[in-house]
Design an enzyme around this catalytic site. Structure first.
Site, PDB file in Angstrom:
ATOM      1  N   ASP A   2       0.812  -1.222   0.000  1.00 24.04           N
ATOM      2  CA  ASP A   2       0.000   0.000   0.000  1.00 24.04           C
ATOM      3  C   ASP A   2       0.841   1.265   0.000  1.00 24.04           C
ATOM      4  O   ASP A   2       0.402   2.299  -0.489  1.00 24.04           O
ATOM      5  CB  ASP A   2      -0.928   0.026   1.218  1.00 24.04           C
ATOM      6  CG  ASP A   2      -2.203  -0.745   0.969  1.00 24.04           C
ATOM      7  OD1 ASP A   2      -2.267  -1.480  -0.038  1.00 24.04           O
ATOM      8  OD2 ASP A   2      -3.141  -0.614   1.785  1.00 24.04           O
TER       9      ASP A   2
ATOM     10  N   CYS B 156       1.602  -8.031   5.658  1.00 16.28           N
ATOM     11  CA  CYS B 156       1.175  -6.653   5.524  1.00 16.28           C
ATOM     12  C   CYS B 156      -0.327  -6.500   5.247  1.00 16.28           C
ATOM     13  O   CYS B 156      -0.882  -7.237   4.433  1.00 16.28           O
ATOM     14  CB  CYS B 156       1.973  -5.970   4.424  1.00 16.28           C
ATOM     15  SG  CYS B 156       3.681  -5.721   4.933  1.00 16.28           S
ATOM     16  N   ASP B 157      -0.905  -5.561   5.983  1.00 17.70           N
ATOM     17  CA  ASP B 157      -2.140  -4.922   5.599  1.00 17.70           C
ATOM     18  C   ASP B 157      -3.267  -5.916   5.270  1.00 17.70           C
ATOM     19  O   ASP B 157      -3.466  -6.888   5.986  1.00 17.70           O
ATOM     20  CB  ASP B 157      -1.806  -4.031   4.394  1.00 17.70           C
ATOM     21  CG  ASP B 157      -2.563  -2.721   4.398  1.00 17.70           C
ATOM     22  OD1 ASP B 157      -3.771  -2.769   4.301  1.00 17.70           O
ATOM     23  OD2 ASP B 157      -1.942  -1.662   4.485  1.00 17.70           O
ATOM     24  N   LYS B 158      -3.975  -5.690   4.147  1.00 17.33           N
ATOM     25  CA  LYS B 158      -5.170  -6.511   3.829  1.00 17.33           C
ATOM     26  C   LYS B 158      -4.829  -7.927   3.392  1.00 17.33           C
ATOM     27  O   LYS B 158      -5.726  -8.742   3.145  1.00 17.33           O
ATOM     28  CB  LYS B 158      -6.067  -5.826   2.803  1.00 17.33           C
ATOM     29  CG  LYS B 158      -5.451  -5.693   1.423  1.00 17.33           C
ATOM     30  CD  LYS B 158      -4.519  -4.549   1.332  1.00 17.33           C
ATOM     31  CE  LYS B 158      -3.320  -4.883   0.500  1.00 17.33           C
ATOM     32  NZ  LYS B 158      -2.158  -4.034   0.820  1.00 17.33           N
TER      33      LYS B 158
ATOM     34  N   CYS C  99       5.789  -2.284   8.216  1.00 15.78           N
ATOM     35  CA  CYS C  99       6.183  -0.951   8.705  1.00 15.78           C
ATOM     36  C   CYS C  99       5.921  -0.796  10.190  1.00 15.78           C
ATOM     37  O   CYS C  99       4.876  -1.197  10.690  1.00 15.78           O
ATOM     38  CB  CYS C  99       5.493   0.139   7.895  1.00 15.78           C
ATOM     39  SG  CYS C  99       6.180   0.180   6.233  1.00 15.78           S
TER      40      CYS C  99
ATOM     41  N   GLU D  16      -7.108   4.293   0.086  1.00 14.62           N
ATOM     42  CA  GLU D  16      -6.601   4.858   1.342  1.00 14.62           C
ATOM     43  C   GLU D  16      -6.113   6.273   1.061  1.00 14.62           C
ATOM     44  O   GLU D  16      -5.394   6.500   0.102  1.00 14.62           O
ATOM     45  CB  GLU D  16      -5.451   4.010   1.881  1.00 14.62           C
ATOM     46  CG  GLU D  16      -5.919   2.684   2.422  1.00 14.62           C
ATOM     47  CD  GLU D  16      -4.803   1.870   3.060  1.00 14.62           C
ATOM     48  OE1 GLU D  16      -3.644   2.324   3.075  1.00 14.62           O
ATOM     49  OE2 GLU D  16      -5.109   0.778   3.553  1.00 14.62           O
TER      50      GLU D  16
ATOM     51  N   SER E  34      -5.064   4.924   5.548  1.00 15.66           N
ATOM     52  CA  SER E  34      -4.049   3.958   5.917  1.00 15.66           C
ATOM     53  C   SER E  34      -3.939   3.991   7.438  1.00 15.66           C
ATOM     54  O   SER E  34      -4.428   4.909   8.093  1.00 15.66           O
ATOM     55  CB  SER E  34      -2.729   4.340   5.257  1.00 15.66           C
ATOM     56  OG  SER E  34      -1.819   4.758   6.209  1.00 15.66           O
TER      57      SER E  34
HETATM   58  C1  1QQ Z   1       2.263   3.310   6.299  1.00 15.99           C
HETATM   59  C2  1QQ Z   1       0.873   2.924   5.896  1.00 15.99           C
HETATM   60  C3  1QQ Z   1       0.716   1.598   5.300  1.00 15.99           C
HETATM   61  C4  1QQ Z   1       1.503   1.527   4.025  1.00 15.99           C
HETATM   62  C5  1QQ Z   1      -0.712   1.267   5.050  1.00 15.99           C
HETATM   63  O1  1QQ Z   1      -1.160   1.161   3.956  1.00 15.99           O
HETATM   64  C6  1QQ Z   1      -1.656   1.025   6.161  1.00 15.99           C
HETATM   65  O2  1QQ Z   1      -1.296   1.119   7.320  1.00 15.99           O
HETATM   66  O3  1QQ Z   1      -2.844   0.749   5.873  1.00 15.99           O
HETATM   67 MG    MG Z   2      -3.135   0.065   3.859  1.00 14.75          MG
END
Ligand code: 1QQ
Ligand code: MG
Length: 562
Positions: free
Chosen positions: A78, A119-121, A192, A449, A475
């Site tokens: 993202d 990560c994320d979704k 992250c 986002e 985000s």
């Molecule tokens: C830093 C943000 C990250 C890339 C993101 O997409 C989220 O936390 O949803």
């Molecule tokens: Mg995201």
């Protein structure tokens, strides 16, 4: 075993021929087959090393008497997709991931699964797919990234990099300072470092009992993390080899309504990403549970916010939470307020939640606060309702930098790019409410986002004096008075599409209100003439998605006709 369907009896001679071609021997047909759902992909810093993680896991599975079969899902970064039309693909990718897991696991009748998201979704995508399969499943994420430091020693992360763009735009920082942040914000592999969507979801998996303790906070590529991978692999084998355990630990037996409630409670205690609302509703829906958006405020009211992490507190990151006792210590502290967390719930470890967290303790009370010294007596997320959001909207109260009550004049934009141009072009002033519409699940489509406009607002120093509302989403790195998921969305005729520049918008977080000061007569007049805009699309996939997706108050799940 479920896999007997593809490996037992003379009818399955051709099937065994194929398995033998992959290296299986006679004795292997007596062992459970375990799907290793990996999300290795080279472009995401949280995922580019997951091929090595899967190798460790497969080695441990073989050593424990089972047969691993690794397969991969896609993933979208993202951060890299942010701020341009690539972000349209982010939320739809959740569905591709879920469906790919369902497809591989069911087509080949695998007995159990270990899933490696990060990560994320990608995390909810994997959980949703696994729920459809409903075999015993353990999740073990890649692990978070370390925080970075500017040359002067200030801790930074990816949110700092996004906000730095706004600061540079406003002339507050130089090109050299911008480069210092660029080169140091993301210092290692992993998801992250803040409580962004990835780490929020990886944390909630601990609360749901579908991942082992430490899943949310132990840094990627550390010895401690490798121990966690191996432990998860051993545990899934233990379950897969025993018939009663295979029945007892199916995913839906672990991920029940109490698990969803626990996930939201921990989310509230730690100020998770607003995306958790969308994803947890979709997960609850997939699990067949009766849990609705409106149930969330009741949980929030009962949970104290005891851990603040970036972006809400910019110098605290997942590694600090880990050092301070981890998610287990947060949950243990939560048990001190009644009905905060449902500790009898069974977890994939074989123990109930209480047994898992009983030995945990807070090792740094500045990082994880005690229940008698919280940041607030209510949780870090709230659902707002009113004539502007009859089906609800979401705000991360943990990330608020200004007042909890705000009234301002609407400045409307049809789409994110128009808003970014408007903010940079000076159209937004103190006291305004930026309205970004036609960015909902259908309108976008894909519910982009909005980290670019929210970071611009923060970076330009307007974070405490400007609010933003959208039918899109944010985000996890977004902070400030940013209200997303406004439902119904503009593309389906929602009120957000009817607002005009200068209308007065009222936000009251503690009373859960998002409304526009217009008479019913005026609203009726505007509704009578309203034809929502419909974007022309080039993409077949996104147009298929638009045809099936429901609004954010349902978790933006796809319509199904079972
Ligand atoms: C830093 C943000 C990250 C890339 C993101 O997409 C989220 O936390 O949803
Ligand atoms: Mg995201």
């Amino acid at each position: 075993m479920r896999s007997d369907e593809v490996k037992k009896g003379y009818h399955r001679t051709p099937h065994r021929s194929l398995f033998r071609a992959t290296g299986l021997k006679d004795e292997d047909f007596e062992k459970p087959f375990i799907g290793v759902a990996n999300s290795f992909i080279e472009i995401i810093p949280g995922h580019f090393f997951l091929n090595k993680v899967a190798n460790i896991i497969k080695e441990e599975i073989r050593a424990n008497g089972c047969i691993p079969f690794e397969f991969n899902t896609i993933g979208i970064d993202d951060g890299i997709a942010m701020g341009h039309d690539g972000m349209l693909y982010s939320l739809p990718s959740r569905e591709l991931i879920a469906s790919s897991i369902e497809s591989v696991m069911n087509a080949h009748k695998l007995d159990a699964m270990i899933a490696i998201p990060n990560c994320d979704k990608i995390v909810p995508g994997m959980i949703m797919g696994a729920l459809r399969v409903n075999v015993p499943t353990i999740f073990v994420s890649g692990g978070p990234m370390a925080k970075g430091y500017k040359k002067d020693g200030t801790p930074i992360d990816l949110a700092s990099a996004f906000e730095a763009v706004g600061k540079h735009e406003a002339g507050v920082i130089s090109e050299e300072q911008l480069r210092d942040i660029e080169c140091n914000a993301c210092p290692s592999a992993g998801s992250c470092s803040g409580m962004f969507t990835a780490n929020s979801m990886n944390t909630l998996m601990e609360a749901m009992g579908i991942a082992l303790p430490g899943n949310g906070t132990i840094l990627a590529q550390t010895v401690e993390r490798e121990t966690l991978y191996r432990k998860a692999a051993r545990r899934i084998c233990e379950i897969a080899k025993e018939e009663t355990a295979r029945k007892k630990f199916t995913l839906k037996n672990i991920l029940n309504e109490n698990a969803v409630r626990n996930a939201f409670a921990v989310d509230m205690a730690m100020g998770g990403s607003s995306n958790t609302v969308l994803h947890m509703l979709a997960i609850a829906n997939e699990a067949g549970l009766d849990f609705q958006l409106k149930d969330i405020n009741a949980i929030s009211r009962n949970v104290s916010h005891i851990a603040k992490i970036s972006p809400s507190l910019t110098n605290v990151h997942m590694e600090d939470i880990n050092r301070a006792g981890g998610v287990s210590a947060v949950m243990k502290e939560m048990t001190k307020r009644s009905n905060n967390i449902l500790i009898d719930n069974l977890t994939i470890s074989g123990e109930n939640l209480l047994q898992l967290i009983v030995g945990a303790e807070i090792k740094d009370k500045n990082i994880i606060r005690t229940i008698d010294n919280p940041y607030s007596e209510v949780g870090g997320l709230a659902i707002l309702y009113g004539n502007l959001a009859e089906q609800g909207a979401v705000i991360k109260t943990a990330g608020l930098t200004g007042s909890r009550v705000f009234t301002g004049k609407a400045v409307c934009f049809n789409g994110q790019q128009e808003a970014v141009d408007g903010i940079i072009g000076g159209k937004v002033k103190e006291g305004d409410v930026v309205v970004i519409r036609y960015e909902g699940p259908k309108g976008g489509p894909g519910m982009q986002e909005m980290l670019t406009p929210t970071s611009l607002i923060m970076g330009m120093g307007l974070g405490s004096s400007v609010a933003l509302i959208t039918d899109g989403r944010f985000s996890g790195a977004t902070r400030g008075a940013s209200i997303g998921h406004v439902s119904p969305e503009a593309a389906e005729g929602g009120m957000i599409g009817l607002i005009e520049d200068g209308d007065e918008i009222h936000i009251d977080v503690d009373n859960y209100i998002l409304s526009v000061k217009l008479s019913d007569e005026e609203i009726g007049k505007r509704k009578a003439n309203f034809v929502p805009l419909k974007k022309k699309l080039q993409s077949r996939w996104l147009s298929q998605y638009r045809a099936l997706v429901t609004n954010a108050s349902n978790g933006a799940v796809l319509k199904t006709d079972l």
